[in-house]
Every structure is written in structure tokens, then in C-alpha cells.
Design a protein around this motif. Structure first.
Motif, PDB file in Angstrom:
ATOM      1  N   PHE A 122       0.810  -1.221   0.000  1.00 14.50           N
ATOM      2  CA  PHE A 122       0.000   0.000   0.000  1.00 14.50           C
ATOM      3  C   PHE A 122       0.847   1.277   0.000  1.00 14.50           C
ATOM      4  CE2 PHE A 122      -2.617  -3.328   1.859  1.00 14.50           C
ATOM      5  CZ  PHE A 122      -3.748  -3.249   1.064  1.00 14.50           C
ATOM      6  N   LEU A 123       2.066   1.203   0.532  1.00 13.13           N
ATOM      7  CA  LEU A 123       2.905   2.402   0.561  1.00 13.13           C
ATOM      8  C   LEU A 123       3.316   2.854  -0.841  1.00 13.13           C
ATOM      9  CD1 LEU A 123       5.282   1.939   3.612  1.00 13.13           C
ATOM     10  CD2 LEU A 123       3.504   3.619   3.325  1.00 13.13           C
ATOM     11  N   ARG A 124       3.230   1.972  -1.827  1.00 13.93           N
ATOM     12  CA  ARG A 124       3.555   2.354  -3.203  1.00 13.93           C
ATOM     13  C   ARG A 124       2.656   3.490  -3.687  1.00 13.93           C
ATOM     14  NH1 ARG A 124       5.260  -3.094  -6.264  1.00 13.93           N
ATOM     15  NH2 ARG A 124       6.080  -4.102  -4.425  1.00 13.93           N
ATOM     16  N   GLY A 132       9.459  10.030  -4.634  1.00 11.72           N
ATOM     17  CA  GLY A 132      10.311   9.064  -3.950  1.00 11.72           C
ATOM     18  C   GLY A 132       9.895   7.648  -4.272  1.00 11.72           C
ATOM     19  N   ASP A 133      10.748   6.712  -3.896  1.00 10.52           N
ATOM     20  CA  ASP A 133      10.476   5.296  -4.119  1.00 10.52           C
ATOM     21  C   ASP A 133       9.979   4.679  -2.815  1.00 10.52           C
ATOM     22  OD1 ASP A 133      10.353   2.723  -5.115  1.00 10.52           O
ATOM     23  OD2 ASP A 133      12.496   2.362  -4.849  1.00 10.52           O
ATOM     24  N   PHE A 134       8.723   4.283  -2.810  1.00 12.61           N
ATOM     25  CA  PHE A 134       8.124   3.666  -1.629  1.00 12.61           C
ATOM     26  C   PHE A 134       7.779   2.202  -1.895  1.00 12.61           C
ATOM     27  CE2 PHE A 134       7.184   8.198  -1.377  1.00 12.61           C
ATOM     28  CZ  PHE A 134       7.714   8.484  -0.136  1.00 12.61           C
ATOM     29  N   SER A 135       8.516   1.573  -2.819  1.00 15.75           N
ATOM     30  CA  SER A 135       8.205   0.188  -3.166  1.00 15.75           C
ATOM     31  C   SER A 135       8.782  -0.803  -2.158  1.00 15.75           C
ATOM     32  CB  SER A 135       8.721  -0.136  -4.569  1.00 15.75           C
ATOM     33  OG  SER A 135      10.125   0.024  -4.611  1.00 15.75           O
ATOM     34  N   THR A 136       9.729  -0.365  -1.329  1.00 13.60           N
ATOM     35  CA  THR A 136      10.294  -1.242  -0.295  1.00 13.60           C
ATOM     36  C   THR A 136      10.496  -0.474   1.008  1.00 13.60           C
ATOM     37  OG1 THR A 136      12.571  -0.738  -0.938  1.00 13.60           O
ATOM     38  CG2 THR A 136      11.568  -2.690  -1.952  1.00 13.60           C
TER      39      THR A 136
END
Length: 178
Positions: A122-124, A132-136
Motif C-alpha cells: 500500500f505504501l507504493r 520518492g520510491d516507496f516500493s520497499t
């Protein structure tokens, strides 16, 4: 009509917070798992290290074996690292700092650091609003252990002289104790 817009925005906001709670909850559980693996690896490595230089590869092998016995699919990739063989990018790094010993030579200890970039669900979606990159989420844990240190133990049987008295059999108490 205006209530429909308000309810739609409220559900979107509520869904976002529920999603964040799920992702951060998964990260918390992953942190607990990594902490257990790293703690066991540090203890196994410290036992193999024996507080001396030169046993670093053996300590790394012991740490990797410990994590493997505890369910992590890892393999030793260098003299100071273990990495996951399947699935995630889980990496464990070992360093061997010297611990000062009062009145003696320093002894080698082991510092184990585990790092696992956990994919988010869900943070994606936060990337749509904030750059920013919120994939991990980077989940890590650290543990330090040293070798077992010898213990000086002294047993004082008698300082008062009371053991020189005889017991009922005519033998001194100190001889009966021996």
C-alpha cells in the motif's frame, strides 16, 4: 450530493491508513524475524571466533549455518557475508571489532547486521502524492556478541578455624569434608 463526496474522500483516507498499518505491521513482523536470526547468528559466530583473530571465516560459516538451521535460506558469499539464496535480497554482514579487556589484551567480538528490503503493498500509492520510491521498506537488525570469558572462582571453606574441631567420630571437620 455533497455527502457522497465527503464519504468517498473519507473512505479513501481510511483505506490509506489501513494500508499503511498493514505494510508497517508486516515490517514489524519482519524485523522480529530478522532480529531472531541475527541474535542466533551472533552467538554462533562468537562461539566459533573464540575471541581470537584468524577465525573470522569459521565464525561467518557458523553464523550462516545458524541462520540456515533457523529457517533462513542463506549461503556464505564471502568471508564476512551471508546472502539469501532464494526470494528476497536478505544480506547479513559480519564485522569483528576488538573489545577492550581491563588489564589484558583486547579480544575479538562479532557484530552481525542483517538487512532485508521488504516489498510494500500500500505504501507504493504514496508515490503518487510524494516524490520518492516507496516500493520497499528497509528492515534491519543488529546484534553483538563476544566469547565466553573464563570465570575465576574461589571457594573459602574456613577462615575462623572452626573446622579444626572434631566431630562425633573423633575426626576433624576439615578431614571429614575432604
Amino acid at each position: 450530493g455533497s455527502i457522497l463526496i465527503f464519504v468517498t474522500l473519507a473512505f479513501a483516507l481510511l483505506g490509506t491508513f489501513v494500508g499503511f498499518a498493514i505494510d508497517f505491521g508486516r515490517a514489524y513482523l519482519e524485523k522480529a524475524r530478522i532480529s531472531r536470526l541475527v541474535d542466533a547468528a551472533a552467538l554462533a559466530a562468537a562461539k566459533a571466533l573464540k575471541g581470537q583473530a584468524g577465525f573470522e571465516p569459521d565464525a561467518t560459516r557458523a553464523a550462516c549455518d545458524s541462520m540456515e538451521m533457523n529457517g533462513a535460506k542463506v549461503a556464505m558469499t564471502s568471508a564476512t557475508t551471508c546472502a539469501a539464496t532464494t526470494g528476497t535480497d536478505f544480506i547479513v554482514t559480519l564485522t569483528f571489532p576488538d573489545l577492550p579487556v581491563p588489564g589484558g589484551q583486547p579480544i575479538k567480538s562479532v557484530l552481525v547486521t542483517g538487512n532485508d528490503p521488504m516489498p510494500t503493498t500500500f505504501l507504493r500509492f504514496l508515490g503518487w502524492m510524494v516524490p520518492g520510491d516507496f516500493s520497499t521498506i528497509n528492515v534491519s537488525a543488529q546484534a553483538q556478541a563476544g566469547p565466553e570469558r573464563p570465570i575465576d572462582l574461589m571457594l573459602v571453606l574456613d577462615r575462623s578455624g572452626s573446622m579444626t574441631a572434631t566431630d562425633g567420630s573423633g575426626q576433624t571437620k576439615i578431614n571429614a569434608l575432604k
